[in-house]
Design an enzyme around this catalytic site. Structure first.
Site, PDB file in Angstrom:
ATOM      1  N   HIS A 116     135.229 -39.488 108.136  1.00 60.03           N
ATOM      2  CA  HIS A 116     136.275 -39.659 107.117  1.00 60.03           C
ATOM      3  C   HIS A 116     137.276 -38.507 107.255  1.00 60.03           C
ATOM      4  CE1 HIS A 116     138.319 -39.969 103.293  1.00 60.03           C
ATOM      5  NE2 HIS A 116     137.862 -41.199 103.216  1.00 60.03           N
TER       6      HIS A 116
ATOM      7  N   LYS B 261     132.845 -40.938  97.048  1.00 60.44           N
ATOM      8  CA  LYS B 261     133.186 -39.527  97.281  1.00 60.44           C
ATOM      9  C   LYS B 261     132.364 -38.607  96.368  1.00 60.44           C
ATOM     10  CE  LYS B 261     137.655 -41.012  98.965  1.00 60.44           C
ATOM     11  NZ  LYS B 261     139.025 -40.701  99.299  1.00 60.44           N
TER      12      LYS B 261
ATOM     13  N   GLY C 221     144.367 -41.978  98.125  1.00 61.77           N
ATOM     14  CA  GLY C 221     144.487 -41.360  96.806  1.00 61.77           C
ATOM     15  C   GLY C 221     145.918 -41.147  96.330  1.00 61.77           C
TER      16      GLY C 221
ATOM     17  N   SER D 235     144.156 -46.341  98.845  1.00 60.54           N
ATOM     18  CA  SER D 235     144.787 -46.842  97.617  1.00 60.54           C
ATOM     19  C   SER D 235     144.609 -48.346  97.387  1.00 60.54           C
ATOM     20  CB  SER D 235     146.272 -46.477  97.588  1.00 60.54           C
ATOM     21  OG  SER D 235     146.418 -45.072  97.501  1.00 60.54           O
TER      22      SER D 235
ATOM     23  N   GLU E 152     142.301 -45.867 107.885  1.00 60.26           N
ATOM     24  CA  GLU E 152     142.737 -45.248 106.634  1.00 60.26           C
ATOM     25  C   GLU E 152     143.898 -44.290 106.908  1.00 60.26           C
ATOM     26  OE1 GLU E 152     139.411 -45.330 103.521  1.00 60.26           O
ATOM     27  OE2 GLU E 152     139.097 -43.518 104.679  1.00 60.26           O
TER      28      GLU E 152
ATOM     29  N   GLU F  48     138.676 -36.721 105.179  1.00 55.28           N
ATOM     30  CA  GLU F  48     138.376 -35.560 104.332  1.00 55.28           C
ATOM     31  C   GLU F  48     137.352 -34.646 105.011  1.00 55.28           C
ATOM     32  OE1 GLU F  48     137.497 -37.868 100.832  1.00 55.28           O
ATOM     33  OE2 GLU F  48     139.618 -38.377 100.696  1.00 55.28           O
TER      34      GLU F  48
ATOM     35  N   ASN G 258     133.491 -46.126  98.687  1.00 56.49           N
ATOM     36  CA  ASN G 258     133.265 -44.713  99.020  1.00 56.49           C
ATOM     37  C   ASN G 258     133.486 -43.912  97.742  1.00 56.49           C
ATOM     38  OD1 ASN G 258     133.207 -42.124  99.925  1.00 56.49           O
ATOM     39  ND2 ASN G 258     135.057 -42.259 101.182  1.00 56.49           N
TER      40      ASN G 258
HETATM   41  P1  13P Z   1     141.344 -44.177  97.732  1.00 60.53           P
HETATM   42  O1  13P Z   1     140.931 -45.616  97.575  1.00 60.53           O
HETATM   43  O2  13P Z   1     140.998 -43.322  96.548  1.00 60.53           O
HETATM   44  O3  13P Z   1     142.764 -44.066  98.168  1.00 60.53           O
HETATM   45  O4  13P Z   1     140.456 -43.575  98.915  1.00 60.53           O
HETATM   46  C1  13P Z   1     140.384 -44.256 100.113  1.00 60.53           C
HETATM   47  C2  13P Z   1     139.323 -43.645 100.922  1.00 60.53           C
HETATM   48  O5  13P Z   1     139.438 -42.517 101.375  1.00 60.53           O
HETATM   49  C3  13P Z   1     138.111 -44.446 101.162  1.00 60.53           C
HETATM   50  O6  13P Z   1     137.316 -43.866 102.147  1.00 60.53           O
END
Ligand code: 13P
Length: 240
Positions: A87, A11, A165, A201, A159, A89, A9
């Site tokens: 997601h 982003k 992150g 992470s 997640e 976010e 992902n």
């Molecule tokens: P990170 O791997 O940056 O922690 O993000 C995970 C994520 O949100 C994948 O969708």
């Protein structure tokens, strides 16, 4: 040979130059075990590589006056096979509702796109030992009312929001138990045996040990998936 999969992902990271560099290093890989979900503006570029692709988000109508959205029909023009739905976010920053997520899942399935439905608890919920309860709620809120046939096409990404992150991840036992819990719940409630990814992470350093957790079907990787050499090493771990 390992059979777990990595979903990248990416982003809203990466510039065009970085995408070119990424494709130079990884673009010849055509494997079900590596799926790239680029920022939408780069999908066309990625579609010229061999990589299998997913969307980070998708709309639920095929066409129409929906400024800024991308439809499953349009995604299919670029051979998109997966779409991340819900997601954290997007739920938190863009206020995506359960009703929207349900429609997005249905639209994906109508176009033969596999939805990767994301669930996860906050730090506070985790500390109050409410993880299972929260995940069950998130699953029921979106799966209820869907056809069993549709549910059987979904993948879940677990997640924990506090792990995204941050560099913090649950213990391997927690990931194993929670993944098993998710599978059991979906089985009990909907009679469907579902694939579950872990995200939050995941990186080159921890993927080796996470890869040992048998119930986990793969990983949804954010930040680390934008570094092609690191992603290549992670891919080598899951296929080895
Ligand atoms: P990170 O791997 O940056 O922690 O993000 C995970 C994520 O949100 C994948 O969708």
């Amino acid at each position: 040979m390992g059979n777990k999969r990595i979903f990248a992902n990416q982003k809203m990271y990466m510039t065009k130059k970085e995408v070119d560099e990424f494709i130079k290093i990884l673009g010849s890989i055509h494997s079900e075990q590596l799926v790239i979900c680029p920022t939408a503006i780069y999908v066309e570029k990625f579609s010229q590589s061999k990589l299998i692709l997913g969307m980070q988000n998708i709309f639920y109508e095929d066409s129409g006056a929906y400024t800024g959205e991308i439809s499953p029909l349009q995604a299919k023009d670029y051979h998109i096979q997966y779409a991340i739905v819900g997601h954290s976010e997007r739920r938190n920053i863009l206020n995506e509702s359960n009703d929207m997520l349900k429609k997005k899942i249905q639209a994906c399935i109508a176009h033969n796109i596999t939805p990767i439905f994301c669930i996860g608890e906050t730090k506070e919920q985790y500390e109050m030992h409410k993880t299972n309860e929260i995940l069950k709620r998130q699953i029921i809120d979106v799966f209820q009312g869907l056809k069993i046939h549709d549910i059987s096409k979904i993948m879940i990404a677990y997640e924990p929001i506090w792990a995204i992150g941050t560099g913090f991840i649950p213990t391997e036992k927690e990931i194993k138990d929670t993944t098993q819990y998710i599978k059991n719940i979906v089985w009990q409630l909907f009679d469907v045996s579902i694939s579950v990814l872990y995200g939050g992470s995941v990186n080159e350093k921890n993927v080796q040990s996470l890869n040992q957790i048998d119930v986990v079907d793969g990983f949804l990787v954010g930040g680390a998936s934008t570094k092609p050499k690191e992603l290549l090493k992670m891919y080598e771990v899951v296929v080895s």
